[in-house]
Design a protein around this motif. Sequence first.
Motif, short mmCIF file in Angstrom:
data_model
loop_
_atom_site.label_atom_id
_atom_site.label_comp_id
_atom_site.label_asym_id
_atom_site.label_seq_id
_atom_site.Cartn_x
_atom_site.Cartn_y
_atom_site.Cartn_z
N PHE A 37 0.86 -1.17 0.00
CA PHE A 37 0.00 0.00 0.00
C PHE A 37 0.90 1.23 0.00
O PHE A 37 2.09 1.14 0.31
N ARG A 38 0.34 2.36 -0.33
CA ARG A 38 1.12 3.60 -0.27
C ARG A 38 0.25 4.74 0.23
O ARG A 38 -0.98 4.71 0.10
N GLN A 39 0.92 5.72 0.80
CA GLN A 39 0.21 6.89 1.30
C GLN A 39 1.01 8.14 0.96
O GLN A 39 2.14 8.31 1.43
N ALA A 40 0.41 8.96 0.14
CA ALA A 40 1.02 10.24 -0.24
C ALA A 40 0.62 11.31 0.77
O ALA A 40 -0.41 11.17 1.45
N GLY A 42 -1.14 14.03 2.68
CA GLY A 42 -2.48 14.57 2.61
C GLY A 42 -3.51 13.65 1.98
O GLY A 42 -4.66 14.05 1.77
N LYS A 43 -3.11 12.42 1.67
CA LYS A 43 -4.03 11.48 1.04
C LYS A 43 -4.19 10.23 1.89
O LYS A 43 -3.39 9.94 2.76
N GLU A 44 -5.24 9.48 1.60
CA GLU A 44 -5.47 8.22 2.31
C GLU A 44 -4.57 7.12 1.76
O GLU A 44 -4.08 7.18 0.63
N ARG A 45 -4.37 6.12 2.60
CA ARG A 45 -3.57 4.98 2.16
C ARG A 45 -4.31 4.25 1.05
O ARG A 45 -5.52 4.02 1.14
N GLU A 46 -3.58 3.88 0.00
CA GLU A 46 -4.22 3.22 -1.13
C GLU A 46 -3.48 1.94 -1.49
O GLU A 46 -2.28 1.80 -1.30
N GLU A 89 3.62 11.17 -9.46
CA GLU A 89 2.44 10.79 -8.66
C GLU A 89 2.62 9.49 -7.91
O GLU A 89 1.76 9.10 -7.10
N ASP A 90 3.73 8.79 -8.13
CA ASP A 90 4.04 7.59 -7.35
C ASP A 90 4.72 7.94 -6.03
O ASP A 90 4.97 7.06 -5.20
N THR A 91 5.04 9.21 -5.84
CA THR A 91 5.68 9.65 -4.61
C THR A 91 4.78 9.36 -3.41
O THR A 91 3.62 9.78 -3.38
N ALA A 92 5.31 8.64 -2.43
CA ALA A 92 4.52 8.24 -1.26
C ALA A 92 5.41 7.44 -0.31
O ALA A 92 6.54 7.08 -0.67
N VAL A 93 4.87 7.15 0.86
CA VAL A 93 5.47 6.15 1.73
C VAL A 93 4.80 4.82 1.39
O VAL A 93 3.57 4.73 1.35
N TYR A 94 5.62 3.83 1.11
CA TYR A 94 5.13 2.51 0.72
C TYR A 94 5.21 1.55 1.91
O TYR A 94 6.26 1.44 2.55
N TYR A 95 4.09 0.87 2.14
CA TYR A 95 3.99 -0.05 3.28
C TYR A 95 3.76 -1.48 2.79
O TYR A 95 2.96 -1.70 1.87
N CYS A 96 4.39 -2.39 3.46
CA CYS A 96 4.18 -3.81 3.24
C CYS A 96 3.19 -4.30 4.30
O CYS A 96 3.25 -3.88 5.46
N ALA A 97 2.28 -5.18 3.89
CA ALA A 97 1.30 -5.74 4.82
C ALA A 97 1.11 -7.22 4.55
O ALA A 97 1.26 -7.66 3.41
N THR A 109 -8.00 -4.57 0.37
CA THR A 109 -8.56 -3.87 1.53
C THR A 109 -7.54 -3.78 2.65
O THR A 109 -7.15 -4.79 3.23
N HIS A 110 -7.12 -2.56 2.99
CA HIS A 110 -6.04 -2.44 3.97
C HIS A 110 -6.45 -2.94 5.35
O HIS A 110 -5.62 -3.45 6.10
N SER A 111 -7.73 -2.82 5.71
CA SER A 111 -8.16 -3.25 7.04
C SER A 111 -8.16 -4.77 7.20
O SER A 111 -8.28 -5.28 8.31
N ALA A 112 -8.00 -5.49 6.11
CA ALA A 112 -7.98 -6.96 6.17
C ALA A 112 -6.60 -7.50 6.54
O ALA A 112 -6.47 -8.70 6.81
N TYR A 113 -5.60 -6.65 6.56
CA TYR A 113 -4.23 -7.08 6.86
C TYR A 113 -3.91 -6.78 8.32
O TYR A 113 -4.19 -5.67 8.81
N ASN A 114 -3.32 -7.73 9.00
CA ASN A 114 -3.06 -7.54 10.42
C ASN A 114 -1.58 -7.32 10.76
O ASN A 114 -1.26 -7.03 11.93
N TYR A 115 -0.70 -7.42 9.79
CA TYR A 115 0.71 -7.13 10.05
C TYR A 115 1.19 -6.08 9.06
O TYR A 115 0.93 -6.19 7.85
N TRP A 116 1.90 -5.09 9.58
CA TRP A 116 2.36 -3.96 8.77
C TRP A 116 3.81 -3.62 9.08
O TRP A 116 4.26 -3.74 10.22
N GLY A 117 4.52 -3.19 8.04
CA GLY A 117 5.85 -2.65 8.25
C GLY A 117 5.79 -1.17 8.56
O GLY A 117 4.71 -0.58 8.61
N GLN A 118 6.96 -0.58 8.75
CA GLN A 118 7.06 0.83 9.11
C GLN A 118 7.02 1.75 7.90
O GLN A 118 6.83 2.96 8.05
N GLY A 119 7.22 1.21 6.73
CA GLY A 119 7.16 2.02 5.52
C GLY A 119 8.52 2.45 5.02
O GLY A 119 9.48 2.57 5.79
#
Length: 126
Positions: A37-40, A42-46, A89-97, A109-119
């Motif tokens: 997932f990524r989050q730019a 001011g934007k939501e995680r996508e 537009e790919d600029t963001a923090v990228y997270y592994c889940a 769906t990000h809420s379906a993942y229960n383990y996340w990295g720091q980005g």
Amino acid sequence: QVQLAESGGGLVQAGGSLRLACAASGVTFTRYAVAWFRQAPGKEREFVAAISQRHGSTPYADSVKGRFTISKNNARNTVILQMDDLKPEDTAVYYCAASGTIIMSQLRTHSAYNYWGQGTRVTVSS
């Protein structure tokens, strides 16, 4: 204890490439679905991309399809996100889940993942 650690982010010019890695400890990726997932600012995680635990299905966000490739290295317990033809537009923090219980319809769906990295931060300059 499950831990995910992302690496490979950085600054790159538009059109360039980066290779992100998600390394796991405390979990075997062969039994888990893994997503990026990524989050730019001011934007939501996508959702960006995922790889399912059984059949190796790899859904992608429309915005990255044809440019990004997700793969799993079971021997190294690592998931790779190869990012080519990067755009500002790919600029963001990228997270592994990761999740061991997710179903196919939930891969995006990000809420379906229960383990996340720091980005890891990716910055693409124009």
